[in-house]
Scaffold this motif. Sequence first.
Motif, short mmCIF file in Angstrom:
data_model
loop_
_atom_site.label_atom_id
_atom_site.label_comp_id
_atom_site.label_asym_id
_atom_site.label_seq_id
_atom_site.Cartn_x
_atom_site.Cartn_y
_atom_site.Cartn_z
N VAL A 193 4.60 -3.70 13.01
CA VAL A 193 3.09 -4.15 12.63
C VAL A 193 2.02 -3.06 13.37
CG1 VAL A 193 1.22 -6.08 12.98
CG2 VAL A 193 3.90 -6.46 12.62
N MET A 194 1.37 -2.50 12.65
CA MET A 194 0.21 -1.47 13.26
C MET A 194 -1.07 -1.72 12.98
SD MET A 194 1.82 1.76 11.20
CE MET A 194 2.86 1.40 9.97
N GLU A 195 -1.88 -0.95 13.27
CA GLU A 195 -3.47 -0.90 13.01
C GLU A 195 -3.50 -0.18 11.60
OE1 GLU A 195 -7.25 1.33 15.12
OE2 GLU A 195 -5.14 2.04 15.54
N VAL A 240 1.82 -3.74 7.69
CA VAL A 240 3.10 -4.06 8.11
C VAL A 240 4.16 -3.15 7.41
CG1 VAL A 240 4.78 -6.20 8.18
CG2 VAL A 240 2.20 -6.72 8.28
N LYS A 241 5.05 -2.78 8.16
CA LYS A 241 6.13 -1.74 7.28
C LYS A 241 7.27 -2.32 7.57
CE LYS A 241 7.84 3.00 7.50
NZ LYS A 241 7.44 4.55 8.06
N VAL A 242 8.01 -3.13 6.43
CA VAL A 242 9.21 -3.85 6.36
C VAL A 242 10.46 -3.13 6.03
CG1 VAL A 242 9.95 -5.97 5.51
CG2 VAL A 242 7.62 -5.94 5.68
N ILE A 275 -2.82 8.42 16.96
CA ILE A 275 -1.79 7.64 16.31
C ILE A 275 -2.48 6.23 15.98
CG2 ILE A 275 0.28 9.05 16.76
CD1 ILE A 275 0.96 6.87 19.01
N PRO A 276 -1.80 5.27 14.96
CA PRO A 276 -2.28 4.06 15.08
C PRO A 276 -1.94 3.29 16.30
CG PRO A 276 -0.79 4.58 13.09
CD PRO A 276 -0.64 5.69 14.12
N ARG A 277 -2.65 2.03 16.52
CA ARG A 277 -2.17 1.23 17.43
C ARG A 277 -1.03 0.31 16.97
NH1 ARG A 277 -6.21 -2.44 20.80
NH2 ARG A 277 -6.99 -0.35 21.32
N ILE A 297 0.71 -1.32 -0.05
CA ILE A 297 -0.14 0.21 0.01
C ILE A 297 0.82 1.37 -0.09
CG2 ILE A 297 -2.13 -0.82 1.00
CD1 ILE A 297 -1.08 0.05 3.74
N GLY A 298 2.20 1.03 0.03
CA GLY A 298 3.10 2.35 0.08
C GLY A 298 4.58 1.98 0.14
N GLU A 299 5.17 2.91 -0.20
CA GLU A 299 6.61 2.68 -0.22
C GLU A 299 7.56 4.07 -0.30
OE1 GLU A 299 7.82 0.42 -3.66
OE2 GLU A 299 9.88 0.03 -2.65
N ALA A 313 11.36 5.54 1.21
CA ALA A 313 12.93 5.51 0.83
C ALA A 313 13.53 3.99 1.67
CB ALA A 313 13.69 6.61 1.20
N SER A 314 13.02 4.07 2.82
CA SER A 314 13.32 2.83 3.68
C SER A 314 12.62 1.70 3.96
CB SER A 314 14.04 3.43 5.09
OG SER A 314 12.86 4.13 5.56
N ALA A 315 11.24 1.97 3.66
CA ALA A 315 10.49 0.49 3.83
C ALA A 315 9.41 0.32 2.79
CB ALA A 315 9.77 0.83 5.39
N THR A 316 8.78 -0.80 2.78
CA THR A 316 7.71 -1.11 2.03
C THR A 316 6.52 -1.41 2.92
OG1 THR A 316 9.17 -2.15 0.42
CG2 THR A 316 6.97 -2.34 0.05
N SER A 369 -5.36 13.34 1.83
CA SER A 369 -5.27 13.90 0.59
C SER A 369 -3.81 13.24 -0.24
CB SER A 369 -5.17 15.18 0.57
OG SER A 369 -4.81 15.66 -0.77
N ARG A 370 -3.88 13.02 -1.48
CA ARG A 370 -2.75 12.35 -2.20
C ARG A 370 -1.70 13.79 -2.49
NH1 ARG A 370 -2.26 7.10 -1.08
NH2 ARG A 370 -4.36 6.24 -1.15
N SER A 371 -2.46 15.14 -2.41
CA SER A 371 -1.53 15.99 -2.77
C SER A 371 -1.16 16.76 -1.47
CB SER A 371 -2.23 17.10 -3.71
OG SER A 371 -3.01 16.25 -4.52
#
Length: 255
Positions: free
Chosen positions: A183-185, A135-137, A165-167, A115-117, A119-122, A192-194
């Motif tokens: 790992v988060m909620e 999950v931010k890896v 903030i997320p859980r 769902i996102g990427e 510089a340091s994580a996917t 907004s994407r802009s």
Amino acid sequence: MVTSRRHDYQGMGGMLIDLTAWMLNALQQRLDEKYNKMLCRIIKKKTIANAVGDAVGAVFGEMLQEMELKHGQRIVFEKGGSEGMGEYERYRRNRTCDALGYVIPNATIRLLGEIGEGASATVWKGKVGSKVVVVKVSKLGRKRDVVREWKGVEAIMEKHQALPIPRYYGCFESVNGQTAAIVMEMCGEPVSRSEGEDEIPAAYREKVAAAVEAFRVAGVEIYDHANRNTLVTREGEIRLIDFALDVDRDMTGEA
Ligand SMILES: Nc1ncnc2c1ncn2[C@@H]1O[C@H](COP(=O)(O)OP(=O)(O)OP(=O)(O)O)[C@@H](O)[C@H]1O
């Protein structure tokens, strides 16, 4: 006569129930196989595209499986096919999640898609049972960044439990020492994407301002305040991500 018929029906009913359970199980296994194969193809493509070899392949995949220890102390990332698998252990600084009872209650995290990427994580959408998580890896060579972010998140969570903030369910480190995953909620979509305040839909402007104010009142500086890091949950609530300052600057050799 009646009694024996009833017994017949019960017998058939019992058989049907067993058969249905068996069929559902077989179907589930079949779906799992298909799913594993599909993800395996994606993993391979990504691994080749990124030219970073097996280590990345060992990170992304279809299953993060909790082993033996309760509350996700240890998870195993299983890859489909014949390639190896990577083990993850709960990062040693997770005490706040434990204290708050933010734990992963189930053994498996199924990664459903990216769902996102950054510089340091996917960032992946995943499922633990029926619960959707994020999950931010860390990317190859960027484990330190994710661990640092985690330390920042933990330090803030420890002191301020009411921030929007997320859980967070914790940070995990691969046993081979190469990668880390937070790992988060799942908190929905960016407001907004802009970028720019004008780009925030009018319906959310006040809520976003209130979320930022909550940080100000708590004395917590927002590290990377941006619309892409301002998420709106399904319930229309605001959650900020990427808020954690690097608290690790003076700690060496920990990541
Ligand atoms: N908890 C979450 N719920 C929903 N979406 C999320 C969540 N965390 C991250 N995302 C999505 O993933 C994207 C990237 O996440 P994040 O900002 O944490 O990664 P990053 O590597 O720090 O990227 P960048 O520094 O470019 O913002 C976010 O913009 C958001 O769309």
